[in-house]
Design an enzyme around this catalytic site. Structure first.
Site, PDB file in Angstrom:
ATOM      1  N   SER A 120      39.325 -10.062  65.425  1.00  0.00           N
ATOM      2  CA  SER A 120      39.241 -10.792  66.693  1.00  0.00           C
ATOM      3  C   SER A 120      40.589 -11.365  67.086  1.00  0.00           C
ATOM      4  O   SER A 120      40.784 -11.685  68.252  1.00  0.00           O
ATOM      5  CB  SER A 120      38.255 -11.957  66.637  1.00  0.00           C
ATOM      6  OG  SER A 120      37.599 -12.088  65.458  1.00  0.00           O
ATOM      7  N   HIS A 141      36.372  -3.968  68.856  1.00  0.00           N
ATOM      8  CA  HIS A 141      35.996  -5.378  68.694  1.00  0.00           C
ATOM      9  C   HIS A 141      34.579  -5.627  69.196  1.00  0.00           C
ATOM     10  O   HIS A 141      34.333  -5.713  70.396  1.00  0.00           O
ATOM     11  CB  HIS A 141      37.009  -6.260  69.440  1.00  0.00           C
ATOM     12  CG  HIS A 141      36.833  -7.720  69.196  1.00  0.00           C
ATOM     13  ND1 HIS A 141      37.281  -8.673  70.062  1.00  0.00           N
ATOM     14  CD2 HIS A 141      36.243  -8.392  68.171  1.00  0.00           C
ATOM     15  CE1 HIS A 141      36.979  -9.875  69.589  1.00  0.00           C
ATOM     16  NE2 HIS A 141      36.343  -9.723  68.446  1.00  0.00           N
ATOM     17  N   GLU A 153      35.232  -4.269  72.890  1.00  0.00           N
ATOM     18  CA  GLU A 153      36.598  -4.008  73.339  1.00  0.00           C
ATOM     19  C   GLU A 153      37.195  -2.873  72.512  1.00  0.00           C
ATOM     20  O   GLU A 153      37.153  -2.912  71.280  1.00  0.00           O
ATOM     21  CB  GLU A 153      37.456  -5.272  73.173  1.00  0.00           C
ATOM     22  CG  GLU A 153      37.037  -6.395  74.104  1.00  0.00           C
ATOM     23  CD  GLU A 153      37.795  -7.691  73.867  1.00  0.00           C
ATOM     24  OE1 GLU A 153      38.110  -8.381  74.842  1.00  0.00           O
ATOM     25  OE2 GLU A 153      38.069  -8.025  72.693  1.00  0.00           O
ATOM     26  N   ASN A 191      38.590 -13.081  74.534  1.00  0.00           N
ATOM     27  CA  ASN A 191      39.070 -14.352  73.971  1.00  0.00           C
ATOM     28  C   ASN A 191      40.263 -14.903  74.757  1.00  0.00           C
ATOM     29  O   ASN A 191      40.556 -16.087  74.700  1.00  0.00           O
ATOM     30  CB  ASN A 191      39.434 -14.188  72.496  1.00  0.00           C
ATOM     31  CG  ASN A 191      38.182 -14.179  71.629  1.00  0.00           C
ATOM     32  OD1 ASN A 191      37.130 -14.653  72.044  1.00  0.00           O
ATOM     33  ND2 ASN A 191      38.287 -13.611  70.448  1.00  0.00           N
TER      34      ASN A 191
HETATM   35  N1  LIG Z   1      31.832 -13.464  62.790  1.00  0.00           N
HETATM   36  C1  LIG Z   1      32.161 -13.280  64.051  1.00  0.00           C
HETATM   37  O1  LIG Z   1      31.659 -13.960  64.974  1.00  0.00           O
HETATM   38  C2  LIG Z   1      33.154 -12.211  64.408  1.00  0.00           C
HETATM   39  C3  LIG Z   1      33.162 -11.699  65.716  1.00  0.00           C
HETATM   40  C4  LIG Z   1      34.034 -10.664  66.035  1.00  0.00           C
HETATM   41  C5  LIG Z   1      34.903 -10.187  65.078  1.00  0.00           C
HETATM   42  N2  LIG Z   1      34.891 -10.735  63.818  1.00  0.00           N
HETATM   43  C6  LIG Z   1      35.823 -10.147  62.820  1.00  0.00           C
HETATM   44  O2  LIG Z   1      35.086  -9.272  61.984  1.00  0.00           O
HETATM   45  C7  LIG Z   1      35.626  -9.292  60.660  1.00  0.00           C
HETATM   46  C8  LIG Z   1      34.530  -9.657  59.677  1.00  0.00           C
HETATM   47  O3  LIG Z   1      33.987 -10.897  60.022  1.00  0.00           O
HETATM   48  P1  LIG Z   1      32.599 -11.395  59.417  1.00  0.00           P
HETATM   49  O4  LIG Z   1      32.241 -12.620  60.145  1.00  0.00           O
HETATM   50  O5  LIG Z   1      31.633 -10.275  59.326  1.00  0.00           O
HETATM   51  O6  LIG Z   1      33.068 -11.797  57.927  1.00  0.00           O
HETATM   52  P2  LIG Z   1      32.144 -12.024  56.650  1.00  0.00           P
HETATM   53  O7  LIG Z   1      32.896 -12.984  55.796  1.00  0.00           O
HETATM   54  O8  LIG Z   1      30.736 -12.330  57.037  1.00  0.00           O
HETATM   55  O9  LIG Z   1      32.140 -10.592  55.923  1.00  0.00           O
HETATM   56  C9  LIG Z   1      33.266  -9.968  55.387  1.00  0.00           C
HETATM   57  C10 LIG Z   1      32.805  -9.016  54.300  1.00  0.00           C
HETATM   58  O10 LIG Z   1      33.917  -8.216  53.926  1.00  0.00           O
HETATM   59  C11 LIG Z   1      33.947  -8.103  52.509  1.00  0.00           C
HETATM   60  N3  LIG Z   1      35.336  -7.849  52.150  1.00  0.00           N
HETATM   61  C12 LIG Z   1      36.376  -8.714  52.185  1.00  0.00           C
HETATM   62  N4  LIG Z   1      37.514  -8.087  51.846  1.00  0.00           N
HETATM   63  C13 LIG Z   1      37.186  -6.776  51.590  1.00  0.00           C
HETATM   64  C14 LIG Z   1      37.925  -5.628  51.233  1.00  0.00           C
HETATM   65  N5  LIG Z   1      39.243  -5.680  51.055  1.00  0.00           N
HETATM   66  N6  LIG Z   1      37.270  -4.461  51.089  1.00  0.00           N
HETATM   67  C15 LIG Z   1      35.931  -4.400  51.278  1.00  0.00           C
HETATM   68  N7  LIG Z   1      35.172  -5.462  51.617  1.00  0.00           N
HETATM   69  C16 LIG Z   1      35.798  -6.633  51.780  1.00  0.00           C
HETATM   70  C17 LIG Z   1      33.401  -9.404  52.002  1.00  0.00           C
HETATM   71  O11 LIG Z   1      32.865  -9.250  50.693  1.00  0.00           O
HETATM   72  C18 LIG Z   1      32.317  -9.712  53.040  1.00  0.00           C
HETATM   73  O12 LIG Z   1      31.061  -9.165  52.672  1.00  0.00           O
HETATM   74  C19 LIG Z   1      36.800 -10.247  60.718  1.00  0.00           C
HETATM   75  O13 LIG Z   1      37.961  -9.518  60.960  1.00  0.00           O
HETATM   76  C20 LIG Z   1      36.465 -11.145  61.886  1.00  0.00           C
HETATM   77  O14 LIG Z   1      37.603 -11.722  62.486  1.00  0.00           O
HETATM   78  C21 LIG Z   1      34.038 -11.718  63.458  1.00  0.00           C
END
Ligand SMILES: NC(=O)c1ccc[n+]([C@@H]2O[C@H](COP(=O)([O-])OP(=O)(O)OC[C@H]3O[C@@H](n4cnc5c(N)ncnc54)[C@H](O)[C@@H]3O)[C@@H](O)[C@H]2O)c1
Length: 507
Positions: A120, A141, A153, A191
Site C-alpha cells: 500500500s 493493490h 489499483e 491513498n
Molecule cells: N491490511 C490491509 O488493510 C491492507 C490493505 C492493502 C494492502 N495491504 C498490504 O498487503 C500486505 C499484507 O498485509 P496484511 O494485512 O495481509 O498482513 P498480515 O500481517 O495479515 O499477513 C502477512 C502474512 O505474510 C506472511 N509473511 C511475512 N513475510 C513473509 C515472507 N517473506 N514470505 C512468506 N510469507 C511471509 C506472514 O506470516 C503473514 O501470514 C502488506 O504489504 C500491506 O501493506 C494491506
C-alpha cells in the site's frame, strides 16, 4: 499473451486470504504459500468457512463452493510456485523483505511470470530495483476486505512493461473487480486522493472552527459522505492513518497540501486510537445523541428583517425565495437597515471578510454556506462579534422547515467549501501529475473511499469556477500554499470545460 490461470499468492494473512478467495471464486488455480508453517492451510480452512456462509446466504451454489475450494492449494515451499503465471505477494510491508522475495522468485518462476506486489505504501520501482527483469514487476493493490472492496489499483513502476499492466487490468476485470491504472507515485491514486478529507477536517478542528461532532455532522448531512472524517479516523484507528499521513507528506517533500496535524500525532501518543482503544475523537460505546431542546423563535415584534448579500446572483435569488417561504421579513433596500440581520453567502471568505466586502455591520452579520444548497443541511457562520440574540433568532428561524442547521465559528470557506475544495483540488493535482486518467481517478475514489461521487465529476457539479474562487481567496487571505489551486483546475475552470477534460493524445 496467454490468459492467466495459475496464480501464486505469498502471504496468507488478511490480504492474501482475500485475494486467494476472489481468485479461487473466479476459477483461477491458486497456490498459497506463507513463511509460517501451517498458515496457508489454516487460511484455506477459514476460506472454506467463508464459502459455507456464502452458500447459506445463497450467494454461492454448493457446486461453486466445491469448485472454489478445489482451486485452492497449499504450497509447502516457494519452489512449488514454479509454474505460476502470476505471483501476488501480500507479505509484511517491508521493502527489503519484498525485494528479497522477488529476487528469490526470479530463480524459480518462468521468465514471463508476472511478479505483483500488494504493497500500500512502498514504491513498486524500488521493489523491482534488485530484480533481473524489473519489467515484469507491477503493483496490484487490493483493498481490505478484498471481496467487498471492488477496486484494484494496477501500478506501473518505472520499468514495468505496459503489457504486464494490460494483463493485470484484464485479470482484475475477470475477478469481478474494477481495475484502475496508476503510475508509481506515493499513495498511488486512492491513498493519495484520500488525504484531503481528513487533513482539511483536522485543519478546521485545529482552528477551532467547530467541534468534532459538528464537523462530522455537516459533512455527512450536507455532502452525503457516509461517515464524517473523525468517525472515519476512529474506525481506521490513528496508528494506521497517522503514519499514512506522515508518510505521504514525507514522500512529497513536505508539500503543504499533505501537511498532517499535531492533533493526530498527540492523540496517537496518548493511545486515543479510535474504536479499537475505546476512545478516539469519540468515546465508545457512543451514547445515543441526546435531542437538544429546539431553539424557539422570538416574538414577532423582536424578529429582525433579513437583508441578503451573495457572491453569486443565483444564490441571492435562492435565498430570497427561501426566506420568503419561511415567512421571514426581507429588507430589500440597497444597504441594510440598522436593525436588520445581514445574511451573506460568500465563497472562500470568512464572515469577517464577507462583512467587509459587502459593507455590513459585523455585529449583525451571519453567513450561510450555499455550496451544498439549502435542502439538506445548513451551515451558518458568525463573525467574532455577531450579536448572540441574532444568532438565536437565526438558528430557530432557519430551521423552521425541519432542515438541520449547524453554527460554526468564523472560517475561510466554511466547512463544506474548504473540505470539498481540498478534495477536488487534490484530485485535479493527481490528474495534473498524470498519476491516472480522470475516469480512473473518479472510479478509484468512489469505490475505494466510498465518496458519493468521483471528485472530478463532483467538482464539475459544484462548479469548477466556484471551487477555484474558494481556493484563490483562501490563498490570498491566509497566504498558505496548501490551498494553491492545481493548474489542472485553474485552466479548466477558466476555459469552462469539464474537470475530466484531457487533450486527446497526438498532435
Ligand atoms: N491490511 C490491509 O488493510 C491492507 C490493505 C492493502 C494492502 N495491504 C498490504 O498487503 C500486505 C499484507 O498485509 P496484511 O494485512 O495481509 O498482513 P498480515 O500481517 O495479515 O499477513 C502477512 C502474512 O505474510 C506472511 N509473511 C511475512 N513475510 C513473509 C515472507 N517473506 N514470505 C512468506 N510469507 C511471509 C506472514 O506470516 C503473514 O501470514 C502488506 O504489504 C500491506 O501493506 C494491506
Amino acid at each position: 499473451m496467454a490468459e492467466i490461470h495459475r496464480v501464486g499468492i505469498i502471504g496468507a494473512g488478511a490480504m492474501g486470504a482475500g485475494i486467494a478467495q476472489v481468485c479461487a471464486q473466479a476459477g483461477l488455480s491458486v497456490m498459497l504459500y506463507d513463511a509460517v508453517g501451517g498458515a496457508a492451510q489454516a487460511c484455506i480452512e477459514r476460506l472454506a468457512g467463508v464459502f459455507d456462509t456464502l452458500v447459506d446466504k445463497r450467494k454461492m451454489s454448493p457446486q461453486q463452493r466445491q469448485q472454489a475450494l478445489a482451486n485452492l492449494q497449499v504450497g509447502q515451499a516457494l519452489a512449488q510456485l514454479g509454474d505460476c503465471q502470476l505471483i501476488i505477494e501480500a507479505i509484511v510491508e517491508k521493502l527489503d523483505a519484498k525485494q528479497r522475495l522477488f529476487t528469490e522468485l526470479e530463480q524459480i518462476v518462468a521468465p514471463e511470470c508476472i511478479l505483483a506486489s500488494n504493497t500500500s505504501s512502498l514504491s513498486i520501482t524500488a521493489i523491482a530495483a534488485p530484480c533481473q527483469h524489473p519489467s515484469r514487476v507491477a503493483g496490484l493493490h487490493f483493498f481490505n476486505p478484498v471481496a467487498l472492496m471492488k477496486v484494484v489499483e494496477v501500478i506501473d513502476g518505472l520499468h514495468t512493461d505496459p503489457a504486464v499492466g494490460e494483463r493485470l487490468m484484464a485479470l482484475v476485470s475477470r475477478l469481478g473487480h474494477q481495475p484502475v491504472r496508476s503510475r508509481d507515485t506515493p499513495g498511488f491514486i486512492i491513498n493519495h486522493a484520500g488525504r484531503a478529507y481528513g487533513t482539511e477536517a483536522l485543519a478546521l478542528l485545529g482552528e477551532r472552527v467547530a467541534p468534532v461532532a459538528v464537523i462530522d455532522c455537516i459533512l455527512r448531512e450536507s455532502m452525503g459522505f457516509r461517515m464524517g472524517p473523525f468517525e472515519l479516523f476512529d474506525l481506521t484507528a490513528l496508528d494506521v492513518s497517522h503514519p499514512v499521513m506522515e508518510s505521504i507528506y514525507q514522500q512529497y517533500y513536505h508539500d503543504p497540501r499533505y501537511r498532517p496535524s499535531v492533533i493526530t500525532r498527540q492523540r496517537l501518543e496518548a493511545g486515543q486510537l479510535g474504536r479499537k482503544s475505546g476512545e478516539g475523537f469519540y468515546r465508545y460505546p457512543r451514547p445515543e445523541a441526546s435531542a437538544e431542546a429546539p431553539v424557539t423563535l422570538a416574538e414577532p415584534g423582536d424578529r429582525p428583517a433579513v437583508w441578503v448579500g451573495a457572491d453569486d446572483p443565483a444564490d441571492l435569488a435562492l435565498l430570497v425565495a427561501w426566506l420568503q417561504a419561511l415567512g421571514l421579513q426581507l429588507d430589500r433596500a440597497a444597504t441594510p437597515a440598522a436593525g436588520s440581520l445581514c445574511l451573506l453567502a460568500p465563497y472562500g471568505r470568512d464572515a469577517t471578510g464577507a462583512a467587509l466586502a459587502f459593507g455590513t455591520d459585523p455585529r449583525r452579520t451571519l453567513c450561510i454556506d450555499m455550496l451544498p444548497g439549502l435542502d439538506r443541511h445548513r451551515t451558518l457562520m458568525c463573525t467574532p462579534v455577531t450579536d448572540a440574540r441574532l444568532l438565536t433568532f437565526a438558528l430557530a428561524a432557519f430551521a423552521q422547515d425541519g432542515v438541520g442547521v449547524s453554527l460554526i465559528e468564523d472560517s475561510l470557506g466554511f466547512v463544506c467549501q474548504r473540505v470539498m475544495a481540498a478534495i477536488v483540488n487534490l484530485a485535479c493535482e493527481i490528474a495534473q501529475q498524470g498519476v491516472a486518467s480522470p475516469a480512473h481517478i473518479d472510479q478509484a475514489v468512489r469505490l475505494g473511499l466510498g465518496y458519493p461521487q468521483g471528485p472530478l465529476s463532483w467538482g464539475d457539479q459544484l462548479g469548477a469556477k466556484r471551487v477555484l474562487m474558494i481556493l484563490q481567496r483562501m490563498v490570498d487571505t491566509a497566504h498558505d500554499p496548501r490551498y494553491r489551486p492545481s493548474p489542472w483546475l485553474r485552466r479548466r475552470a477558466l476555459l469552462d470545460v469539464s474537470l475530466s477534460h484531457e487533450r486527446a493524445a497526438g498532435l
